[in-house]
Motif scaffolding. Structure first.
Motif, PDB file in Angstrom:
ATOM      1  N   ASP A  11       0.864  -1.185   0.000  1.00 13.48           N
ATOM      2  CA  ASP A  11       0.000   0.000   0.000  1.00 13.48           C
ATOM      3  C   ASP A  11       0.899   1.233   0.000  1.00 13.48           C
ATOM      4  O   ASP A  11       1.564   1.511   1.000  1.00 13.48           O
ATOM      5  CB  ASP A  11      -0.841  -0.047   1.290  1.00 13.48           C
ATOM      6  N   THR A  32      -2.874   1.959  -4.312  1.00 17.62           N
ATOM      7  CA  THR A  32      -2.527   3.370  -4.098  1.00 17.62           C
ATOM      8  C   THR A  32      -3.814   4.077  -3.696  1.00 17.62           C
ATOM      9  O   THR A  32      -4.913   3.532  -3.878  1.00 17.62           O
ATOM     10  CB  THR A  32      -1.995   4.022  -5.386  1.00 17.62           C
ATOM     11  N   ASN A  33      -3.691   5.259  -3.155  1.00 15.69           N
ATOM     12  CA  ASN A  33      -4.882   6.092  -2.929  1.00 15.69           C
ATOM     13  C   ASN A  33      -4.466   7.555  -3.016  1.00 15.69           C
ATOM     14  O   ASN A  33      -3.261   7.846  -3.045  1.00 15.69           O
ATOM     15  CB  ASN A  33      -5.594   5.716  -1.621  1.00 15.69           C
ATOM     16  N   LYS A  90     -10.415   2.016  -8.377  1.00 12.87           N
ATOM     17  CA  LYS A  90     -10.957   2.195  -7.030  1.00 12.87           C
ATOM     18  C   LYS A  90     -12.075   3.240  -7.041  1.00 12.87           C
ATOM     19  O   LYS A  90     -11.865   4.382  -7.444  1.00 12.87           O
ATOM     20  CB  LYS A  90      -9.852   2.648  -6.075  1.00 12.87           C
ATOM     21  N   ASN A 116     -12.212  -1.959  -7.383  1.00 14.28           N
ATOM     22  CA  ASN A 116     -11.804  -2.094  -5.989  1.00 14.28           C
ATOM     23  C   ASN A 116     -12.659  -1.064  -5.257  1.00 14.28           C
ATOM     24  O   ASN A 116     -12.399   0.141  -5.346  1.00 14.28           O
ATOM     25  CB  ASN A 116     -10.304  -1.788  -5.853  1.00 14.28           C
ATOM     26  N   THR A 118     -13.830   1.011  -2.327  1.00 18.85           N
ATOM     27  CA  THR A 118     -13.029   1.415  -1.180  1.00 18.85           C
ATOM     28  C   THR A 118     -13.832   2.243  -0.173  1.00 18.85           C
ATOM     29  O   THR A 118     -14.977   2.605  -0.435  1.00 18.85           O
ATOM     30  CB  THR A 118     -11.760   2.157  -1.701  1.00 18.85           C
ATOM     31  N   SER A 142     -12.829  -3.302  -0.255  1.00 16.66           N
ATOM     32  CA  SER A 142     -11.791  -2.886   0.693  1.00 16.66           C
ATOM     33  C   SER A 142     -12.410  -2.381   1.993  1.00 16.66           C
ATOM     34  O   SER A 142     -12.965  -1.276   2.045  1.00 16.66           O
ATOM     35  CB  SER A 142     -10.945  -1.774   0.081  1.00 16.66           C
ATOM     36  N   PHE A 144     -11.857  -1.098   5.755  1.00 19.38           N
ATOM     37  CA  PHE A 144     -10.789  -0.383   6.460  1.00 19.38           C
ATOM     38  C   PHE A 144     -10.706  -0.827   7.922  1.00 19.38           C
ATOM     39  O   PHE A 144     -11.081  -0.088   8.845  1.00 19.38           O
ATOM     40  CB  PHE A 144     -11.021   1.131   6.342  1.00 19.38           C
ATOM     41  N   ARG A 147      -8.807   1.479  10.506  1.00 17.70           N
ATOM     42  CA  ARG A 147      -9.487   2.721  10.922  1.00 17.70           C
ATOM     43  C   ARG A 147     -10.654   2.400  11.847  1.00 17.70           C
ATOM     44  O   ARG A 147     -11.035   3.234  12.675  1.00 17.70           O
ATOM     45  CB  ARG A 147      -9.935   3.527   9.704  1.00 17.70           C
ATOM     46  N   LEU A 175     -10.654  -7.404   0.677  1.00 15.07           N
ATOM     47  CA  LEU A 175      -9.328  -6.797   0.855  1.00 15.07           C
ATOM     48  C   LEU A 175      -9.310  -6.080   2.207  1.00 15.07           C
ATOM     49  O   LEU A 175     -10.150  -5.219   2.475  1.00 15.07           O
ATOM     50  CB  LEU A 175      -9.053  -5.830  -0.294  1.00 15.07           C
ATOM     51  N   ALA A 177      -7.983  -3.393   4.289  1.00  8.44           N
ATOM     52  CA  ALA A 177      -7.272  -2.125   4.092  1.00  8.44           C
ATOM     53  C   ALA A 177      -6.976  -1.493   5.439  1.00  8.44           C
ATOM     54  O   ALA A 177      -7.551  -1.859   6.458  1.00  8.44           O
ATOM     55  CB  ALA A 177      -8.104  -1.180   3.238  1.00  8.44           C
ATOM     56  N   SER A 178      -6.091  -0.526   5.410  1.00  8.98           N
ATOM     57  CA  SER A 178      -5.558   0.158   6.596  1.00  8.98           C
ATOM     58  C   SER A 178      -5.046  -0.852   7.626  1.00  8.98           C
ATOM     59  O   SER A 178      -5.497  -0.895   8.763  1.00  8.98           O
ATOM     60  CB  SER A 178      -6.520   1.210   7.174  1.00  8.98           C
ATOM     61  N   ARG A 180      -2.463  -2.171  10.226  1.00 10.02           N
ATOM     62  CA  ARG A 180      -1.698  -1.432  11.237  1.00 10.02           C
ATOM     63  C   ARG A 180      -0.413  -2.130  11.683  1.00 10.02           C
ATOM     64  O   ARG A 180       0.516  -1.490  12.146  1.00 10.02           O
ATOM     65  CB  ARG A 180      -2.574  -1.197  12.485  1.00 10.02           C
ATOM     66  N   THR A 197      -3.611  -5.302   2.287  1.00  8.32           N
ATOM     67  CA  THR A 197      -2.647  -4.347   1.729  1.00  8.32           C
ATOM     68  C   THR A 197      -1.939  -3.648   2.875  1.00  8.32           C
ATOM     69  O   THR A 197      -2.565  -3.151   3.798  1.00  8.32           O
ATOM     70  CB  THR A 197      -3.311  -3.374   0.725  1.00  8.32           C
TER      71      THR A 197
HETATM   72  O1  I22 Z   1      -6.324   0.603  -1.883  1.00  9.79           O
HETATM   73  C1  I22 Z   1      -6.591   0.601  -0.738  1.00  9.79           C
HETATM   74  C2  I22 Z   1      -7.767  -0.074  -0.363  1.00  9.79           C
HETATM   75  O2  I22 Z   1      -8.226  -0.686  -1.490  1.00  9.79           O
HETATM   76  C3  I22 Z   1      -5.691   1.271   0.204  1.00  9.79           C
HETATM   77  O3  I22 Z   1      -4.816   2.120  -0.512  1.00  9.79           O
HETATM   78  C4  I22 Z   1      -6.398   2.032   1.285  1.00  9.79           C
HETATM   79  O4  I22 Z   1      -6.868   3.235   0.775  1.00  9.79           O
HETATM   80  C5  I22 Z   1      -5.434   2.213   2.418  1.00  9.79           C
HETATM   81  O5  I22 Z   1      -5.096   0.941   2.958  1.00  9.79           O
HETATM   82  C6  I22 Z   1      -5.956   3.022   3.525  1.00  9.79           C
HETATM   83  O6  I22 Z   1      -6.451   4.241   3.115  1.00  9.79           O
HETATM   84  C7  I22 Z   1      -4.863   3.284   4.519  1.00  9.79           C
HETATM   85  O7  I22 Z   1      -5.492   3.706   5.638  1.00  9.79           O
HETATM   86  P1  I22 Z   1      -4.698   4.379   6.793  1.00  9.79           P
HETATM   87  O8  I22 Z   1      -3.530   3.486   7.105  1.00  9.79           O
HETATM   88  O9  I22 Z   1      -4.295   5.718   6.287  1.00  9.79           O
HETATM   89  O10 I22 Z   1      -5.694   4.431   7.883  1.00  9.79           O
END
Ligand code: I22
Length: 236
Positions: A11, A32-33, A90, A116, A118, A142, A144, A147, A175, A177-178, A180, A197
């Motif tokens: 990520d 990516t985002n 996304k 994807n 999100t 995805s 999160f 979060r 998926l 996401a985020s 930790r 990711t």
């Molecule tokens: O592509 C994705 C999800 O599909 C990721 O890039 C996703 O946006 C990221 O995992 C999250 O935004 C990251 O979250 P955070 O670590 O900033 O809380």
């Protein structure tokens, strides 16, 4: 190292880190985002995306739309999709006004565009997305998890339910996401989540999986000893 069933994606939007991870085969795909692109100092979206796809021609890579209305997102989705066969578009489940993007998700999926979806946080959203996706079109949902955990809520019940819902439709993958910490990779693996990711610091810790914890005390004091020597400090 313990064999993982969950696929690990990187990520981020640092093109050099992405190239290195691809060449060293440390991850199975990339996400990516907009926030990650801003952090990496990307100056031109199209040039960045094209360079990324050129460097990573055959692994999954997700790029996000920037628009905040369905018409703009739909135009951007067509451009993003044209970057390559391995590209996932996304689409956020809602826009900044909280309006549902489900009609757009349905329309794009019907055109066989790999999505994807999100910014997902509830089981109702997961159900609506899975319902909107055309069967057989490879797509990601995805959620999160990190979060959610940041609010003091355990994301595991939602993640387990989401696995079930996503797997009820052919082609849909969950998926995580985020992410930790490395423990999240193990948690995702154990519940049958398809992809997690991870930021670079977590990807770098993957070789630690399965390490003998009994070795860690000696390693820890060796680290202290190294820093004591480097600092020149003494007690006596
Ligand atoms: O592509 C994705 C999800 O599909 C990721 O890039 C996703 O946006 C990221 O995992 C999250 O935004 C990251 O979250 P955070 O670590 O900033 O809380």
């Amino acid at each position: 190292m313990t064999k993982l069933n969950v696929q690990v994606f990187a990520d981020g939007a640092d093109i050099n880190q992405m190239k290195e991870a691809y060449q060293n085969k440390t991850v199975d795909g990339f996400t990516t985002n907009p926030s990650l692109m801003a952090k990496a100092g990307v100056e031109d979206y199209t040039s960045f995306a094209k360079a990324a796809v050129e460097a990573i021609p055959d692994a999954s890579i997700s790029f996000e739309v920037f628009g905040d209305d369905m018409e703009t997102m739909e135009k951007e989705a067509a451009i993003i999709q044209s970057f390559g066969e391995n590209v996932f578009v996304k689409i956020p489940v809602v826009n900044t006004k909280g309006e549902s993007m489900i009609p757009l998700i349905k329309r794009l999926s019907e055109q066989d565009i790999k999505l994807n979806v999100t910014a997902v946080y509830t089981i109702e959203q997961v159900e609506a997305i899975v319902e909107a996706i055309k069967p057989g079109v490879e797509s990601y949902v995805s959620v999160f998890a990190g979060r959610i955990a940041d609010t003091g809520v355990d994301p595991m019940p939602l993640m387990k339910q989401s696995v079930e819902v996503c797997h009820s439709k052919e082609g849909v993958k969950l998926l995580w996401a985020s992410c930790r910490e490395l423990l999240n990779v193990i948690q995702a693996d154990e519940i049958g989540c398809d992809i997690i990711t991870c930021p670079a610091d977590v990807v770098n810790k993957i070789p630690n999986i399965g390490r003998d914890i009994n070795e860690l005390s000696v390693d820890t004091v060796k680290g202290f000893e190294k820093d004591i020597k480097a600092s020149g400090l003494s007690i006596l």
